[in-house]
Design a protein around this motif. Structure first.
Motif, PDB file in Angstrom:
ATOM      1  N   ALA A  54       0.816  -1.215   0.000  1.00 19.75           N
ATOM      2  CA  ALA A  54       0.000   0.000   0.000  1.00 19.75           C
ATOM      3  C   ALA A  54       0.847   1.261   0.000  1.00 19.75           C
ATOM      4  N   GLY A  55       2.084   1.161  -0.485  1.00 14.43           N
ATOM      5  CA  GLY A  55       2.963   2.315  -0.550  1.00 14.43           C
ATOM      6  C   GLY A  55       3.469   2.774   0.807  1.00 14.43           C
ATOM      7  N   LEU A  56       3.518   1.858   1.778  1.00 12.46           N
ATOM      8  CA  LEU A  56       3.871   2.224   3.156  1.00 12.46           C
ATOM      9  C   LEU A  56       5.325   1.948   3.521  1.00 12.46           C
ATOM     10  N   LEU A  57       6.095   1.366   2.604  1.00 13.65           N
ATOM     11  CA  LEU A  57       7.473   1.015   2.924  1.00 13.65           C
ATOM     12  C   LEU A  57       8.388   2.243   2.842  1.00 13.65           C
ATOM     13  N   ASP A  74       4.570 -10.570  -2.575  1.00 13.11           N
ATOM     14  CA  ASP A  74       3.324 -11.251  -2.224  1.00 13.11           C
ATOM     15  C   ASP A  74       2.576 -10.333  -1.273  1.00 13.11           C
ATOM     16  N   GLU A  75       1.391  -9.923  -1.644  1.00 15.52           N
ATOM     17  CA  GLU A  75       0.621  -9.058  -0.750  1.00 15.52           C
ATOM     18  C   GLU A  75      -0.856  -9.411  -0.827  1.00 15.52           C
ATOM     19  N   TYR A  76      -1.473  -9.428   0.339  1.00 15.20           N
ATOM     20  CA  TYR A  76      -2.873  -9.781   0.478  1.00 15.20           C
ATOM     21  C   TYR A  76      -3.499  -8.833   1.489  1.00 15.20           C
ATOM     22  N   GLY A  77      -4.774  -8.999   1.736  1.00 11.16           N
ATOM     23  CA  GLY A  77      -5.415  -8.216   2.779  1.00 11.16           C
ATOM     24  C   GLY A  77      -6.725  -7.620   2.351  1.00 11.16           C
ATOM     25  N   THR A  78      -7.635  -7.489   3.313  1.00 10.62           N
ATOM     26  CA  THR A  78      -8.965  -6.977   3.026  1.00 10.62           C
ATOM     27  C   THR A  78      -8.955  -5.492   2.714  1.00 10.62           C
ATOM     28  N   LEU A  79      -7.868  -4.790   3.024  1.00  9.42           N
ATOM     29  CA  LEU A  79      -7.801  -3.365   2.718  1.00  9.42           C
ATOM     30  C   LEU A  79      -7.087  -3.073   1.403  1.00  9.42           C
ATOM     31  N   LEU A  80      -6.619  -4.112   0.722  1.00 16.78           N
ATOM     32  CA  LEU A  80      -5.967  -3.926  -0.575  1.00 16.78           C
ATOM     33  C   LEU A  80      -6.966  -4.259  -1.670  1.00 16.78           C
ATOM     34  N   CYS A  92       1.916  -8.449   3.710  1.00 15.74           N
ATOM     35  CA  CYS A  92       2.751  -8.136   2.551  1.00 15.74           C
ATOM     36  C   CYS A  92       4.178  -8.594   2.797  1.00 15.74           C
ATOM     37  N   THR A  93       4.764  -9.253   1.793  1.00 15.53           N
ATOM     38  CA  THR A  93       6.161  -9.686   1.847  1.00 15.53           C
ATOM     39  C   THR A  93       6.848  -9.312   0.542  1.00 15.53           C
TER      40      THR A  93
END
Length: 411
Positions: A54-57, A74-80, A92-93
């Motif tokens: 989500a551009g947070l790194l 690899d990124e997952y999540g209900t907010l993505l 997210c990895t």
């Protein structure tokens, strides 16, 4: 005939020269192509870093971006949006490099944000940024890597309006961050890396809180909390009738948190042996809300909660207990529970009696002497609960019930 040979020789030199120029041009082309390939990979990897999670790194991670391999995300999540769904709000990895065997990447970033359902453990280690009283944080380092090092940060914060999309309602958000470090080992992680991990965890928590409409102020705006030295002033040797002299209070909280509190002190061994030394260490801990269940489960797993088989140890025919050197000093824990501002709460106070091994290899504590130890533990608990500036009073704890004792030691 000589003239023919000369012509042939000149022709061969021309052909050879053309061939050399062709090879040189080809080599230059390959080198330019390889250079362009590296530049493109670096640009693509840095763009991936900017967009991932989500551009947070943090952009400081660009120093780990390689020029000889592509990043694996690899990124997952209900907010993505447009991502595979997962139980986490953000999972997210991002990895770079690694050998063909796939044992571990050269560097890896991991970010996870999830709703806490039922129980959690308090983050360990010092957090490098100020936090409000409803939030706990900690930093550490990973011991799992075969090569290189990694720094971690954990945040447990609140979402008063609730986290949506969960199986059960939750008002607690747990954020964990793992970042690569240039340190040689997990023991050499610099403060700057811990600060970077802390900032990243705060950034993730604020993003999730904003997306979820938690109704809380951004953690990034938190001010340094007021010093809370008085939280542990109650743990004083004189009113508790412990040995006078030099005591060290290394485990005392420096700021108040409604989620948990801790105070601890021990006799300074460098001061020698005092004639009235009966207790050499004492402390108190409290855990509220989701931390309460996590703490009780942690101690229950080792049998160190009231009512378990390990909570009482066998005594001799006259009720005596025998302790030998080294390392099996008795520790008596007294548990209680309350309802506090942070929710259901467990309290645990501990007392470690002083055993004099100066002229003997074992110490026998008879039944009469042992009765003093529970009395000391109860005195610590009563003083802890009653202290005006102590954690239980600040957290408005009430309906306190004594749960029982645990005789906890090695051997």
């Amino acid at each position: 005939m000589p003239r023919v040979r000369a012509v042939r020789r000149r022709t061969w030199l021309v052909v050879a020269g053309v061939a050399v120029l062709a090879l040189a041009a080809t080599g230059t082309g390959i080198a330019v192509s390889q250079s362009q390939g590296r530049d493109e990979r670096i640009a693509a990897n840095r763009d991936q870093l900017d967009r991932a999670c989500a551009g947070l790194l943090p952009e400081e991670l660009s120093s780990f971006v390689p020029d000889d391999s592509e990043g694996v995300l690899d990124e997952y999540g209900t907010l993505l949006t447009s991502r595979q769904q997962s139980r986490a709000l953000l999972d997210c990895t991002l990895s770079w490099g690694g050998d063909a065997g796939g044992l571990e990447p050269d560097a890896q970033v991991r970010v996870r944000a999830e709703a806490v359902l039922g129980k959690a453990q308090a983050p360990a280690g010092d957090f490098e940024l100020p936090l409000p009283s409803g939030t706990l944080g900690g930093t550490g380092s990973s011991e799992d890597r075969l090569d290189g090092s990694q720094v971690s940060a954990t945040l447990l914060t609140e979402c008063p309006k609730g986290l949506s999309g969960r199986v059960r309602p939750s008002k607690d958000l747990l954020v964990s961050v793992d970042l690569p470090s240039h340190a040689d080992s997990e023991y050499d992680i610099p403060k700057s890396d811990r600060l970077l991990a802390s900032r990243t965890a705060v950034r993730v928590a604020d993003w999730v809180s904003r997306e979820q409409g938690c109704g809380t102020e951004p953690l990034a705006d938190a001010e340094k909390p007021r010093s809370a030295d008085a939280l542990c002033d109650w743990l004083s040797p004189k009113p508790l009738k412990f040995a006078r002299g030099t005591w060290r209070f290394d485990e005392n909280d420096t700021a108040y948190s409604e989620r948990a509190g801790a105070c601890g002190g021990q006799w300074d061994d460098a001061a020698g042996w005092a004639d009235d030394l009966k207790v050499k260490a004492a402390g108190a801990e409290s855990w509220s809300g989701v931390l309460a269940a996590g703490a009780y489960e942690r101690f229950s797993g080792s049998g160190h909660v009231p009512g378990t088989e390990q909570s009482r140890h066998e005594r001799g025919p006259e009720g005596q207990l025998t302790f030998g050197m080294p390392g099996d000093d008795p520790l008596l824990a007294l548990w209680a529970r309350s309802v506090c501002d942070g929710g259901p709460t467990f309290h645990r106070v501990t007392v470690t009696p002083a055993l004099d091994f100066r002229h003997q290899d074992e110490v026998v504590v008879d039944k009469k002497e042992w009765r003093r130890i529970p009395a000391d533990a109860r005195a610590v608990l009563d003083r802890y609960l009653a202290a005006d500036d102590g954690w239980p009073r600040r957290s408005h704890c009430r309906d306190t019930q004594i749960m029982g004792e645990v005789e906890q030691w090695q051997g």
